[in-house]
Design an enzyme around this catalytic site. Structure first.
Site, PDB file in Angstrom:
ATOM      1  N   CYS A  88       0.794  -1.230   0.000  1.00 37.25           N
ATOM      2  CA  CYS A  88       0.000   0.000   0.000  1.00 37.25           C
ATOM      3  C   CYS A  88       0.825   1.277   0.000  1.00 37.25           C
ATOM      4  O   CYS A  88       0.286   2.360   0.159  1.00 37.25           O
ATOM      5  CB  CYS A  88      -0.915  -0.001   1.224  1.00 37.25           C
ATOM      6  SG  CYS A  88      -0.024  -0.169   2.788  1.00 37.25           S
ATOM      7  N   GLN A  89       2.137   1.180  -0.186  1.00 34.84           N
ATOM      8  CA  GLN A  89       2.971   2.377  -0.028  1.00 34.84           C
ATOM      9  C   GLN A  89       2.559   3.517  -0.955  1.00 34.84           C
ATOM     10  O   GLN A  89       2.594   4.679  -0.575  1.00 34.84           O
ATOM     11  CB  GLN A  89       4.446   2.026  -0.276  1.00 34.84           C
ATOM     12  CG  GLN A  89       5.113   1.291   0.866  1.00 34.84           C
ATOM     13  CD  GLN A  89       4.816  -0.195   0.853  1.00 34.84           C
ATOM     14  OE1 GLN A  89       4.092  -0.679   0.000  1.00 34.84           O
ATOM     15  NE2 GLN A  89       5.373  -0.917   1.807  1.00 34.84           N
TER      16      GLN A  89
END
Length: 356
Positions: A88-89
């Site tokens: 999810c960065q």
């Protein structure tokens, strides 16, 4: 005619160290395999997710037919769950440099290929709330529309995992798609008081006092990152149980230059956790007190690897096999909290049993 409900089985895409698989397995779902491009997750995943395969594959290159052959999967299987909890960065509000994570923004599109090919009974997607702000770019909008057109009942909402037995404040986007019944499935909320830091770590919970830099070579892994003397001096002045850098913000010798005399911004940096509140979101940098409110409530150190894993609700006997503190913390911080995953699994199982 519906297939007779049988034991539910799942394939966990982007499985990392196995947080989602662990929780789903605890709920009663059979985990067939975890898929991840990061080979350093293999030993941890296979050590803990009994009976499951670790498939070292890149979602951008992996073909649907290859997965079908590898696991002997069938199309249109009512008892199959496909799970896609991609990194999810790129979508995280915490992240400040998306350059290295740009490719990850398209992982939902790659996951959708497998959902379209297999048409499973259930689909689960978990990610940061930031995905909602750019639904078109992430592919989330199109994915939901397609699922509904194919007869799935879709739940897509942001939940705080603290409502589901996790002693942590962590908001997550959760999509559960169900084509077995006409019910919109939501994770089952925890039936009990909301847990806090005090409920799970500390000496009273089996975590002995240790200094900064402590190395634990056992599987318990109560390992703590080292600290420079200036950071120990800062913690010596920081109030116990939720203290912040306000304790020394006026001291030009102790306060970082960017924080000197600043009592408004980045208040959590170098701060201590509160005993009787939820922990902050456990990130991949939780072992470093300079990256958030990750200092122990009363000891002069950041929280340990095992404490971070416990706040994420990994069982205390969960063994992390990695080459460094940073790699282990990355697996833990990237994980879906197992207790939250369990609540998703239970909701699906209950629905499946009631479909008879």
């Amino acid at each position: 005619m519906r297939q007779k409900p049988n034991i539910l089985k799942a394939v966990d895409f982007f499985c990392s160290g196995g947080g989602m698989s662990s929780g789903m397995q605890k709920a009663g779902v059979k985990i067939l395999a975890g898929i991840d491009y990061d080979i350093t997750c293999k030993d941890t995943y296979e050590r803990n997710i009994k009976g499951a395969k670790f498939l070292h594959e890149d979602a951008f290159d992996y073909k649907e037919v290859d997965l079908q052959k590898e696991l002997n999967l069938k199309k249109n299987d009512d008892n199959l769950i496909l799970i896609g909890c991609s990194p999810c960065q790129y979508w995280s509000i915490i992240n400040t440099d998306r350059t290295k994570s740009t490719q990850s923004k398209s992982l939902l599109v790659e996951f959708r290929r497998f959902v379209e090919y297999f048409n499973p009974g259930y689909v689960v997607v978990e990610n940061v709330p930031g995905v909602l702000r750019r639904k078109e770019e992430s592919g989330l909008d199109d994915f939901q529309i397609w699922l509904k057109e194919k007869g799935y009942k879709v739940h897509c909402q942001v939940h705080n995992v603290n409502d589901y037995g996790v002693p942590q404040s962590r908001r997550r986007l959760t999509l559960i798609a169900n084509r077995i019944t006409d019910k919109e499935l939501q994770p089952l909320k925890f039936d009990g008081k909301r847990l806090t830091v005090y409920d799970v770590i500390g000496e009273h919970n089996g975590f002995p006092k240790v200094p900064a830099g402590h190395k634990d070579y056992t599987d318990f892994n109560h390992t703590v990152a080292g600290l420079k003397q200036i950071n120990i001096d800062r913690l010596n002045l920081t109030d116990k149980d939720g203290g912040s850098r306000d304790s020394y913000v006026n001291d030009k010798n102790l306060a970082p230059k960017c924080h000197h005399l600043d009592t408004k911004n980045f208040k959590d940096t170098y701060g201590r956790m509160w005993w009787h509140r939820q922990s902050p979101t456990i990130t991949t940098k939780f072992f470093s007190m300079s990256n958030g409110r990750f200092a122990h409530p009363e000891e002069n150190r950041a929280i340990s690897i095992r404490e971070g894993a416990t706040l994420q609700t990994f069982p205390k006997d969960y063994v992390f096999k990695a080459t460094s503190v940073a790699n282990t913390a990355r697996m833990i911080g990237n994980a879906v909290p197992p207790k939250y995953a369990e609540s998703i699994g239970k909701a699906i199982i209950n629905n499946h049993l009631n479909a008879i």
